[in-house]
Scaffold this motif. Structure first.
Motif, mmCIF file in Angstrom:
data_model
loop_
_atom_site.group_PDB
_atom_site.id
_atom_site.type_symbol
_atom_site.label_atom_id
_atom_site.label_comp_id
_atom_site.label_asym_id
_atom_site.label_seq_id
_atom_site.Cartn_x
_atom_site.Cartn_y
_atom_site.Cartn_z
ATOM 1 N N SER A 163 7.059 7.031 -8.840
ATOM 2 C CA SER A 163 6.541 6.212 -7.743
ATOM 3 C C SER A 163 7.400 4.999 -7.423
ATOM 4 O O SER A 163 7.603 4.652 -6.261
ATOM 5 C CB SER A 163 5.132 5.729 -8.082
ATOM 6 O OG SER A 163 4.289 6.830 -8.325
ATOM 7 N N SER A 210 -3.428 2.209 -9.611
ATOM 8 C CA SER A 210 -4.026 2.737 -10.832
ATOM 9 C C SER A 210 -3.741 1.787 -11.985
ATOM 10 O O SER A 210 -2.749 1.052 -11.955
ATOM 11 C CB SER A 210 -3.430 4.118 -11.151
ATOM 12 O OG SER A 210 -3.901 4.598 -12.385
ATOM 13 N N LYS A 242 0.223 4.557 -4.944
ATOM 14 C CA LYS A 242 -1.122 4.708 -5.478
ATOM 15 C C LYS A 242 -1.445 3.526 -6.389
ATOM 16 O O LYS A 242 -0.576 3.045 -7.117
ATOM 17 C CB LYS A 242 -1.146 6.022 -6.274
ATOM 18 C CG LYS A 242 -2.386 6.315 -7.036
ATOM 19 C CD LYS A 242 -2.196 7.663 -7.736
ATOM 20 C CE LYS A 242 -3.177 7.845 -8.847
ATOM 21 N NZ LYS A 242 -2.974 9.128 -9.518
ATOM 22 N N ASN A 266 0.817 -1.211 0.000
ATOM 23 C CA ASN A 266 0.000 0.000 0.000
ATOM 24 C C ASN A 266 0.854 1.267 0.000
ATOM 25 O O ASN A 266 0.365 2.340 0.292
ATOM 26 C CB ASN A 266 -0.960 0.000 1.192
ATOM 27 C CG ASN A 266 -0.223 -0.004 2.519
ATOM 28 O OD1 ASN A 266 0.995 0.029 2.570
ATOM 29 N ND2 ASN A 266 -0.983 -0.086 3.598
#
Length: 176
Positions: free
Chosen positions: A105, A78, A76, A73
């Protein structure tokens, strides 16, 4: 079918996997052929190379990123993400000092040329993880090893001290 072996798949915040020998050799040859010079690593994006090996690599990386988002977690979730990649070629006493990758990320490091004694260290800098400022993961990759970590993890390589090239393919993953 995409062929790769999952190894240590869910260890302390990173995914580590192994590409087939055939794909690894194809990528290594491609890196040596297409990388302009050691110093021009930021002048191109290897995902723009119209080569079957890059397409196969990309397919595997898409699978890994999706798997990572299901498990951890820390990023994000997507269906939309993009890659930007470059080649690192080092030998002798060349090394990468400690750094992270701001502005994305996740990062993928794929090792396609690995002299004996090659090591990379990743550190989760979250001081809540350990009393002394993070958790270290020292990895001695084999040819074909691919490692996926959060971009904010600090990482570095030790000098190779070999004439043989250490060749890695680095990828920034942006999640949209």
């Amino acid at each position: 079918m995409i062929e790769y072996d999952k190894i240590e798949p869910f260890t302390s915040g990173y995914l580590k996997t192994k590409l087939s020998k055939e794909l690894t050799k194809g990528l290594k040859d491609l890196c040596l052929k297409r990388n302009p010079t050691i110093d021009e690593w930021d002048s191109y994006d290897f995902y723009c190379w119209e080569e079957p090996e890059i397409k196969e690599l990309n397919n595997i990386q898409v699978e890994l990123v999706k798997e990572y988002m299901k498990i951890y977690n820390s990023v994000k979730v997507s269906d939309r993400f993009s890659f930007k990649g470059w080649v690192n070629i080092r030998n002798d006493d060349s090394w990468h000092p400690p750094h992270n990758h701001a502005g994305c990320s996740l990062i993928l490091n794929t090792y396609v040329g690995v002299p004996e004694g090659t090591a990379v260290t990743f550190m989760d800098p979250n001081p809540a993880i350990a009393d002394y400022g993070g958790v270290y993961h020292k990895i001695e990759p084999e040819e074909g090893t691919m490692i996926l970590t959060p971009s904010w993890w600090i990482h570095w390589t030790q000098p190779t001290y070999k004439k043989e090239n250490r060749i890695s393919m680095s990828t920034n993953v942006s999640i949209h």
